[in-house]
Each structure stands twice: as C-alpha cells, then as structure tokens.
Design a protein around this motif. Structure first.
Motif, short mmCIF file in Angstrom:
data_model
loop_
_atom_site.label_atom_id
_atom_site.label_comp_id
_atom_site.label_asym_id
_atom_site.label_seq_id
_atom_site.Cartn_x
_atom_site.Cartn_y
_atom_site.Cartn_z
N LYS A 26 0.79 -1.22 0.00
CA LYS A 26 0.00 0.00 0.00
C LYS A 26 0.82 1.28 0.00
O LYS A 26 0.30 2.34 -0.28
N TYR A 27 2.09 1.19 0.32
CA TYR A 27 2.88 2.41 0.42
C TYR A 27 4.16 2.26 -0.40
O TYR A 27 4.85 1.26 -0.30
N TYR A 28 4.44 3.28 -1.18
CA TYR A 28 5.46 3.17 -2.21
C TYR A 28 6.48 4.30 -2.04
O TYR A 28 6.30 5.38 -2.62
N PRO A 29 7.53 4.05 -1.24
CA PRO A 29 8.48 5.12 -0.93
C PRO A 29 9.19 5.71 -2.15
O PRO A 29 9.46 6.91 -2.19
N THR A 30 9.48 4.89 -3.16
CA THR A 30 10.17 5.41 -4.35
C THR A 30 9.27 6.39 -5.11
O THR A 30 9.71 7.48 -5.50
N LEU A 31 8.01 6.01 -5.31
CA LEU A 31 7.07 6.91 -5.99
C LEU A 31 6.86 8.18 -5.18
O LEU A 31 6.80 9.29 -5.73
N LYS A 32 6.77 8.01 -3.88
CA LYS A 32 6.56 9.17 -3.00
C LYS A 32 7.74 10.14 -3.10
O LYS A 32 7.56 11.36 -3.13
N GLU A 33 8.95 9.60 -3.18
CA GLU A 33 10.13 10.45 -3.28
C GLU A 33 10.13 11.25 -4.59
O GLU A 33 10.45 12.44 -4.60
N TYR A 34 9.75 10.60 -5.70
CA TYR A 34 9.67 11.32 -6.98
C TYR A 34 8.69 12.48 -6.88
O TYR A 34 8.94 13.56 -7.42
N PHE A 93 9.51 7.48 -12.89
CA PHE A 93 8.29 7.31 -12.08
C PHE A 93 7.43 6.21 -12.69
O PHE A 93 6.98 5.29 -11.98
N PHE A 94 7.17 6.28 -14.01
CA PHE A 94 6.30 5.30 -14.64
C PHE A 94 6.93 3.90 -14.67
O PHE A 94 6.23 2.89 -14.60
N LYS A 95 8.25 3.86 -14.76
CA LYS A 95 8.94 2.57 -14.72
C LYS A 95 8.70 1.89 -13.37
O LYS A 95 8.39 0.69 -13.29
N ASN A 96 8.83 2.66 -12.30
CA ASN A 96 8.59 2.12 -10.96
C ASN A 96 7.11 1.85 -10.72
O ASN A 96 6.75 0.90 -10.03
N PHE A 97 6.27 2.68 -11.31
CA PHE A 97 4.82 2.47 -11.19
C PHE A 97 4.44 1.11 -11.78
O PHE A 97 3.68 0.34 -11.18
N LEU A 98 4.98 0.80 -12.95
CA LEU A 98 4.69 -0.49 -13.58
C LEU A 98 5.20 -1.65 -12.73
O LEU A 98 4.55 -2.70 -12.64
N LYS A 99 6.35 -1.49 -12.13
CA LYS A 99 6.88 -2.56 -11.26
C LYS A 99 5.93 -2.84 -10.11
O LYS A 99 5.68 -4.00 -9.75
N ASN A 100 5.39 -1.78 -9.53
CA ASN A 100 4.46 -1.95 -8.42
C ASN A 100 3.13 -2.52 -8.91
O ASN A 100 2.47 -3.29 -8.20
N LEU A 101 2.74 -2.15 -10.11
CA LEU A 101 1.49 -2.67 -10.67
C LEU A 101 1.59 -4.18 -10.87
O LEU A 101 0.59 -4.90 -10.79
N ASP A 102 2.78 -4.66 -11.08
CA ASP A 102 3.02 -6.09 -11.29
C ASP A 102 2.55 -6.92 -10.09
O ASP A 102 2.19 -8.09 -10.22
N ASP A 103 2.56 -6.30 -8.90
CA ASP A 103 2.16 -7.00 -7.67
C ASP A 103 0.67 -7.35 -7.66
O ASP A 103 0.24 -8.14 -6.82
N LEU A 125 -1.87 3.05 -4.88
CA LEU A 125 -0.99 3.18 -6.04
C LEU A 125 -1.62 4.13 -7.06
O LEU A 125 -0.94 4.98 -7.64
N ARG A 126 -2.91 3.99 -7.27
CA ARG A 126 -3.63 4.91 -8.17
C ARG A 126 -3.48 6.35 -7.72
O ARG A 126 -3.27 7.26 -8.53
N ASP A 127 -3.59 6.57 -6.42
CA ASP A 127 -3.53 7.94 -5.90
C ASP A 127 -2.17 8.58 -6.11
O ASP A 127 -2.07 9.79 -6.34
N TYR A 128 -1.10 7.77 -6.03
CA TYR A 128 0.22 8.30 -6.34
C TYR A 128 0.30 8.70 -7.82
O TYR A 128 0.89 9.73 -8.16
N TYR A 129 -0.31 7.89 -8.68
CA TYR A 129 -0.34 8.21 -10.11
C TYR A 129 -1.06 9.54 -10.34
O TYR A 129 -0.58 10.41 -11.07
N ILE A 130 -2.22 9.69 -9.73
CA ILE A 130 -3.00 10.92 -9.89
C ILE A 130 -2.19 12.13 -9.45
O ILE A 130 -2.15 13.17 -10.13
N GLU A 131 -1.53 12.00 -8.31
CA GLU A 131 -0.74 13.12 -7.79
C GLU A 131 0.40 13.49 -8.74
O GLU A 131 0.70 14.66 -8.93
#
Length: 491
Positions: free
Chosen positions: A174-182, A204-214, A241-247
């Motif tokens: 539920k929490y994604y420190p790498t995305l949050k840092e970006y 950002f999108f590269k890491n987003f996809l990695k997290n989406l894989d979960d 994860l969606r909310d990080y994308y929106i932000e």
C-alpha cells in the motif's frame, strides 16, 4: 479540576545570600510562585530568629512533604557548592548525594540565575549535566511561567496520547516510498531544470509499472461470485498506487507551460499496461477473468489523465492521448493497423463489467453497471463526479467525431452525470477558448468544428448511444451543451 481541588505543589528554595539585591530578587520570584498556587518554603519566611539554619535546610531538603527543591544558582552559589562552604555547602552535601545516587530523580530542579562572561551558566559541578531553567535577567520574566507549569505538571507541549498501531504498515503493497520520493522532489528538481521532467517521468512510470506487477491475479476457482469478490478486493487494494499516479499527473500538467513533457512517455505507459497486463502471452494458459482488474485499472488511469489534463488546461496532452496512434502489442491480434485509444476499451474481450455488476447484485447494490458504479464510488477526493464523467463522455464524443468509429468509446459512467454543465463545450462560444482546445477536436478552422458538432448531433440522434435498458437516458451530443451558431462568437 478547579483551584480548590487541584493539588498544591510544595517547594523548598535553596539559594545563596549573595547580596541584598539577589535576596530581593529571590523573594520576588518566591512571591510569584505563592501567588500562583505553589506553597514555597523559604528561610526568609519560615526560619525565624533562633532556629538552627543547618537543621532547617537539611530537614526541608530531606523532607518527603517537599515535592521539589528549586536550586537557584548564581556565581556565588556555584562557588560555595563546589567548595562545600557555608549553608550552601551543607545543602550540597545532602543534595549531591541524592542526585548522584539516582540519575533519574526530578525533585531537585536547577535554576540558572546568572551566566559567566562567555554565556556559560553558573552551576555546581554535580548539576552540570542536568536540564535546567534559564532565569537569567533577560529570560526571567518569560521563563518563570515555564517553571510554574513544571511545578503544576502542566507542560506547555504535553506528550500526546499513544495512538493505535498503524495497521497499514503491515500491508506492504500500500505504500510506495520510491514513488513518493519522486513526487516530493518533483517541484524542486523541475524548477531547477525544466528538462529533467522527462527523466523524472520515465523513472516514475517505470517504478509504477513494477508496483502494478504485484496486482496480478490468479483465480483458483470458477465460481462467478468468488471471482467477482476477488476482483473487487484487488481493485480496492490498488487504490493507494492509483492515488500516487493521480498526484504525479497533477504535477506534470501543472507545469506544462514552462516544463512540457514528451507526451509519448505517458502514452507509452498505457501501451505497456495494455500489452503487459490485458493480453496473454503466446502459449499461456489463461482465463480472461484474470485480466479484468487491469482492464479496470487501465480505464480508470486513462480517464483520470484526461480529467486532470483538461482541468489544468494541458489540452495538448488531452489531444495527444485522444488523437495519436497507439502501438499495442497484442500477441493474438494480427491486425496492427489503425490502433487508437479506443483499443484501450476492452469491453467485448474482457468481461469486467459483467463481473462487477454481479458483485453489486450479490451485495444488494441495484446497479445497472458495475464498471460505472465502481469508477464513480471510488472517485478521488480532489475531484467531483462530473469532472470524471465529463472526461468519459469526451472520450466517447472524440471517438465518434474524430475517429469515426461506429462503436466508439463506451462511457460507462454517463448515467451518473449530476448536472447538464460541461465546461469544455459550453466555453466554445469564446474565441480564445476555441483556439486553446481546437487540438482536441483535431481542427484548424471554426467551420470544421461546426461540422463535427453537427455530425455528433446526427450520430447520437440516430443511434441512441448508451444502455439499452435505461429509458430516455442516452449519451447526449455536443450540441446539447453549446449552440453551433454561437461557436467562437465571443472574445
């Protein structure tokens, strides 16, 4: 608790008879405490002539009735304490023993009354490591109240109550420190170097996809309801994860005027989600149901991107996503021609809406469309329902008037539209607005837009586009929101 029931703290003040001025200042401080509900034991008040002063001091320092001993330390007090001379020396022998034996004691409170020429407080050696109150002349008035708070155990900044354990810490997805840092460093980095937006976005999108894989899902059942429940749960779990994308999309579109992004980076994200998560690999054993969560995710992310780009006036991005060719790697689709954003609409291939509608039925939610209901019921806190629905309708209109696809993008949410207002269309009476948004309609001249709006009216008037079992509630043509004759008629 009122004053009559509040406990009265009792204190003994230890100090040196340095001179008359010092004694007077100590008396003034003691009087201040007395006037504020603190019982003070002081030799000037409580040691009449004839009393043995050493006994008086020793008795009060040792007494269990004394809650606090305030040690007022000036240069003379520190000297006498270290040399063990006079009454101060007698008190020091008693106090220092107690202090050294119990490092956690808080009964003996140092109060610095004077500093040396270098600003260092005068304190006896045995108190040098203790936390003290600074009542030197320049701080005496302001810090006296802090002493008072300490004696009444009413700190200015009390320790907060212990909260509940944060259960989300146990939910690692539920929490994604790498995305949050970006996101947190985005403003600073882009302001310093606007061109860095492309590098930041790619990562950002590269890491987003990695997290989406979960969130890949594998159903061990063929039971429709169990699958529907598993699908709903999976979508809910992906929400952070969606909310990080929106932000992140918000940040990109807010700076588009001075830090334009390469729009291909965003489009490629949708191409990757489509190719990686909504189509099987050749030779792969699969159930179409195992792609349903990503079908929903793909649609939701796309619609939020359109919503945000329109809201932040990044119409070039809106146009790019709606009018550019897509390169989708579908292993089972040999027709690679003319791929558009419409291909992201996977209805007919993946039965997402059917299962989500089944979920609604089984949970006593009388909903015509599970897809539409879930998209609206989980609307992001920063957006209104109509913001999102209008984007869904815009996708539908563009698919008809620009791409001339007779099936078009199906706007599952249109039945949830709350008002008849659609700002993007109604503002078309403004010439300047038309100039800004003409890229979305893929036009250069006013008459082209008029023709497309008329085509929209003809098409939606014939087809009655929408849910067949909803009486008189169909997708409205653009002409319902703006009069063609008024297009670009105002400045």
């Amino acid at each position: 608790m009122d004053e009559s029931t509040r406990k009265v703290p009792k204190v003994f003040i230890s100090y040196s008879w340095t001179d008359e001025e010092h004694i007077s200042n100590v008396l003034e401080f003691a009087t201040y405490l007395m006037n504020n509900h603190v019982e003070v034991i002081l030799d000037e008040w409580d040691a009449p002539e004839g009393i043995d002063l050493n006994h008086f001091m020793e008795e009060n320092v040792r007494s269990e009735d004394i809650d606090f001993v305030l040690i007022i330390s000036d240069k003379e007090y520190a000297r006498k304490a270290d040399e063990r001379t006079g009454g101060v020396g007698t008190e020091t022998q008693i106090i220092s023993k107690r202090v050294y034996e119990d490092v956690n004691q808080t009964k003996f409170i140092p109060i610095v009354w004077q500093n040396d020429n270098n600003g260092k407080p005068y304190l006896p050696d045995y108190l040098s490591s203790r936390k003290y109150f600074d009542l030197t002349p320049k701080n005496r008035y302001s810090n006296s109240k802090k002493v008072l708070r300490r004696l009444h155990n009413l700190p200015e900044n009390p320790k907060p109550k212990l909260g509940d354990f944060p259960e989300e810490l146990l939910e690692t997805n539920k929490y994604y420190p790498t995305l949050k840092e970006y996101i947190e460093t985005f403003d600073e980095k882009v302001e310093k170097n606007p061109k860095s937006i492309n590098f930041i976005s790619r990562n950002f999108f590269k890491n987003f996809l990695k997290n989406l894989d979960d969130f890949k899902i594998k159903f061990e059942t063929r039971n429709t309801l169990e699958i529907a429940n598993g699908l709903y749960k999976n979508i809910e779990e992906y929400t952070p994860l969606r909310d990080y994308y929106i932000e992140f999309i918000e940040k990109i579109t807010q700076v588009h005027e001075f830090a334009p992004i390469d729009y291909d980076i965003i489009k490629e994200l949708f191409e990757n989600i489509y190719s990686k998560y909504t189509t099987p690999n050749i030779g792969q054993s699969y159930m179409r149901e195992e792609f349903m969560n990503f079908d929903f995710i793909l649609r939701e992310l796309f619609l939020y991107t359109i919503t945000i780009s329109v809201e932040n006036n990044d119409y070039e991005l809106t146009s790019y996503l709606l009018n550019s060719p897509y390169f989708l790697n579908d292993k089972y689709n040999l027709d690679k021609n003319h791929q558009t954003f419409l291909n992201l609409d996977r209805r007919g291939y993946i039965p997402t809406d059917g299962y989500l509608t089944k979920y609604c039925q089984e949970h006593n939610l009388n909903k015509l469309t599970g897809m539409g209901h879930l998209l609206i019921s989980r609307i992001h806190k920063d957006y209104e329902v109509d913001d999102f629905v209008n984007s869904d309708i815009l996708c539908c209109h563009i698919s008809i008037i620009n791409l001339h696809d007779q099936d078009g993008w199906f706007p599952f949410t249109y039945i949830y539209k709350e008002t008849d207002y659609m700002s993007l269309y109604q503002k078309l009476i403004s010439e300047s607005h038309c100039e800004k948004v003409k890229c979305i309609f893929d036009i250069e001249y006013k008459h082209e837009l008029e023709e497309k709006i008329k085509y929209s009216e003809e098409y939606f008037g014939k087809i009655r586009y929408g849910f067949s079992n909803v009486f008189m509630n169909y997708v409205k043509p653009i002409s319902e929101y703006v009069n063609v004759d008024e297009i670009a008629s105002k400045k």
